[in-house]
Motif scaffolding. Structure first.
Motif, PDB file in Angstrom:
ATOM      1  N   ILE A  92      65.712  94.025  47.641  1.00 36.06           N
ATOM      2  CA  ILE A  92      65.208  94.680  48.856  1.00 36.06           C
ATOM      3  C   ILE A  92      63.683  94.649  48.829  1.00 36.06           C
ATOM      4  O   ILE A  92      63.057  95.340  48.034  1.00 36.06           O
ATOM      5  CB  ILE A  92      65.692  96.142  48.962  1.00 36.06           C
ATOM      6  N   PRO A  93      63.060  93.841  49.694  1.00 32.30           N
ATOM      7  CA  PRO A  93      61.591  93.836  49.739  1.00 32.30           C
ATOM      8  C   PRO A  93      61.074  95.107  50.404  1.00 32.30           C
ATOM      9  O   PRO A  93      61.678  95.607  51.355  1.00 32.30           O
ATOM     10  CB  PRO A  93      61.267  92.602  50.589  1.00 32.30           C
ATOM     11  N   SER A  94      59.962  95.639  49.903  1.00 30.24           N
ATOM     12  CA  SER A  94      59.423  96.865  50.494  1.00 30.24           C
ATOM     13  C   SER A  94      58.895  96.627  51.908  1.00 30.24           C
ATOM     14  O   SER A  94      58.938  97.521  52.743  1.00 30.24           O
ATOM     15  CB  SER A  94      58.331  97.461  49.610  1.00 30.24           C
ATOM     16  N   HIS A  95      58.404  95.427  52.179  1.00 29.42           N
ATOM     17  CA  HIS A  95      57.902  95.072  53.508  1.00 29.42           C
ATOM     18  C   HIS A  95      58.478  93.715  53.882  1.00 29.42           C
ATOM     19  O   HIS A  95      58.522  92.808  53.056  1.00 29.42           O
ATOM     20  CB  HIS A  95      56.376  94.974  53.534  1.00 29.42           C
ATOM     21  N   SER A  96      58.899  93.576  55.115  1.00 23.09           N
ATOM     22  CA  SER A  96      59.394  92.285  55.573  1.00 23.09           C
ATOM     23  C   SER A  96      59.192  92.171  57.076  1.00 23.09           C
ATOM     24  O   SER A  96      58.937  93.163  57.758  1.00 23.09           O
ATOM     25  CB  SER A  96      60.872  92.110  55.220  1.00 23.09           C
ATOM     26  N   LYS A  97      59.290  90.951  57.563  1.00 16.78           N
ATOM     27  CA  LYS A  97      59.222  90.730  59.005  1.00 16.78           C
ATOM     28  C   LYS A  97      60.206  89.630  59.360  1.00 16.78           C
ATOM     29  O   LYS A  97      60.593  88.816  58.518  1.00 16.78           O
ATOM     30  CB  LYS A  97      57.819  90.382  59.470  1.00 16.78           C
ATOM     31  N   ILE A  98      60.632  89.662  60.592  1.00 14.00           N
ATOM     32  CA  ILE A  98      61.542  88.635  61.085  1.00 14.00           C
ATOM     33  C   ILE A  98      61.060  88.212  62.464  1.00 14.00           C
ATOM     34  O   ILE A  98      60.556  89.032  63.240  1.00 14.00           O
ATOM     35  CB  ILE A  98      63.003  89.149  61.125  1.00 14.00           C
ATOM     36  N   GLU A  99      61.187  86.948  62.751  1.00 10.31           N
ATOM     37  CA  GLU A  99      60.846  86.431  64.065  1.00 10.31           C
ATOM     38  C   GLU A  99      62.007  86.726  65.020  1.00 10.31           C
ATOM     39  O   GLU A  99      63.174  86.616  64.644  1.00 10.31           O
ATOM     40  CB  GLU A  99      60.606  84.917  64.011  1.00 10.31           C
ATOM     41  N   LEU A 100      61.688  87.123  66.252  1.00  7.79           N
ATOM     42  CA  LEU A 100      62.724  87.453  67.223  1.00  7.79           C
ATOM     43  C   LEU A 100      63.677  86.283  67.458  1.00  7.79           C
ATOM     44  O   LEU A 100      64.887  86.489  67.571  1.00  7.79           O
ATOM     45  CB  LEU A 100      62.100  87.884  68.547  1.00  7.79           C
ATOM     46  N   GLU A 101      63.156  85.074  67.499  1.00 12.95           N
ATOM     47  CA  GLU A 101      64.029  83.908  67.724  1.00 12.95           C
ATOM     48  C   GLU A 101      65.035  83.765  66.589  1.00 12.95           C
ATOM     49  O   GLU A 101      66.194  83.426  66.833  1.00 12.95           O
ATOM     50  CB  GLU A 101      63.185  82.626  67.843  1.00 12.95           C
ATOM     51  N   GLU A 102      64.618  84.057  65.366  1.00 13.19           N
ATOM     52  CA  GLU A 102      65.535  83.983  64.229  1.00 13.19           C
ATOM     53  C   GLU A 102      66.626  85.044  64.351  1.00 13.19           C
ATOM     54  O   GLU A 102      67.799  84.783  64.079  1.00 13.19           O
ATOM     55  CB  GLU A 102      64.753  84.168  62.923  1.00 13.19           C
ATOM     56  N   LEU A 103      66.239  86.221  64.774  1.00 13.90           N
ATOM     57  CA  LEU A 103      67.205  87.317  64.952  1.00 13.90           C
ATOM     58  C   LEU A 103      68.215  86.977  66.043  1.00 13.90           C
ATOM     59  O   LEU A 103      69.419  87.171  65.878  1.00 13.90           O
ATOM     60  CB  LEU A 103      66.460  88.597  65.295  1.00 13.90           C
ATOM     61  N   VAL A 104      67.740  86.430  67.162  1.00 12.56           N
ATOM     62  CA  VAL A 104      68.620  86.052  68.267  1.00 12.56           C
ATOM     63  C   VAL A 104      69.557  84.937  67.815  1.00 12.56           C
ATOM     64  O   VAL A 104      70.753  84.949  68.128  1.00 12.56           O
ATOM     65  CB  VAL A 104      67.810  85.621  69.508  1.00 12.56           C
ATOM     66  N   ALA A 105      69.056  83.977  67.033  1.00 13.96           N
ATOM     67  CA  ALA A 105      69.888  82.869  66.547  1.00 13.96           C
ATOM     68  C   ALA A 105      70.998  83.392  65.626  1.00 13.96           C
ATOM     69  O   ALA A 105      72.124  82.891  65.666  1.00 13.96           O
ATOM     70  CB  ALA A 105      69.014  81.863  65.795  1.00 13.96           C
ATOM     71  N   ARG A 106      70.709  84.408  64.827  1.00 15.08           N
ATOM     72  CA  ARG A 106      71.728  84.989  63.949  1.00 15.08           C
ATOM     73  C   ARG A 106      72.843  85.650  64.756  1.00 15.08           C
ATOM     74  O   ARG A 106      73.997  85.640  64.361  1.00 15.08           O
ATOM     75  CB  ARG A 106      71.111  86.053  63.034  1.00 15.08           C
ATOM     76  N   GLU A 107      72.469  86.280  65.870  1.00 19.19           N
ATOM     77  CA  GLU A 107      73.441  86.979  66.713  1.00 19.19           C
ATOM     78  C   GLU A 107      74.266  86.008  67.551  1.00 19.19           C
ATOM     79  O   GLU A 107      75.355  86.354  67.975  1.00 19.19           O
ATOM     80  CB  GLU A 107      72.726  87.972  67.638  1.00 19.19           C
ATOM     81  N   GLY A 108      73.682  84.828  67.835  1.00 18.56           N
ATOM     82  CA  GLY A 108      74.270  83.847  68.732  1.00 18.56           C
ATOM     83  C   GLY A 108      75.625  83.429  68.384  1.00 18.56           C
ATOM     84  O   GLY A 108      76.575  83.323  69.006  1.00 18.56           O
TER      85      GLY A 108
END
Length: 108
Positions: A92-108
């Motif tokens: 578990i990283p203490s700080h992280s970020k994700i790109e919205l396009e990556e998040l949408v692709a995961r949900e797709g």
């Protein structure tokens, strides 16, 4: 939700009287118009018998959130922030970020 951003705090608070106090916080931040979502993890914990040595009260009444309102609730929030911070598990990283396009692709 604010005019220019979204900020979410998810908090797990566990109090086992005379045993331990544990807080797990996850903060999520997104500035509208950006393509990123930021996430921050914090784990705090203290065994009951170590509270006084950490400068915290060991009186159960000071830790009761179920009845707290107003000033009492603010006092408890301040105490929670003074609990010793714990190391996160290595996965578990203490700080992280994700790109919205990556998040949408995961949900797709």
């Amino acid at each position: 939700v604010m005019p220019k951003c979204l900020f979410v705090l998810c908090r797990l608070f566990v109090r086992v009287d005379y045993v331990t106090i544990r807080v797990r916080d996850v903060r999520v931040y997104h500035r509208f118009g950006s393509k990123e979502i930021f996430r921050d993890f914090t784990w705090r914990e203290c065994r009951w018998d170590n509270l006084v040595s950490c400068g915290l009260p060991d009186d159960v009444g000071r830790w009761r959130v179920e009845d707290a309102t107003g000033e009492a609730a603010a006092s408890i929030q301040a105490l929670l922030g003074r609990l010793p911070e714990q190391s996160l598990p290595t996965d578990i990283p203490s700080h992280s970020k994700i790109e919205l396009e990556e998040l949408v692709a995961r949900e797709g």
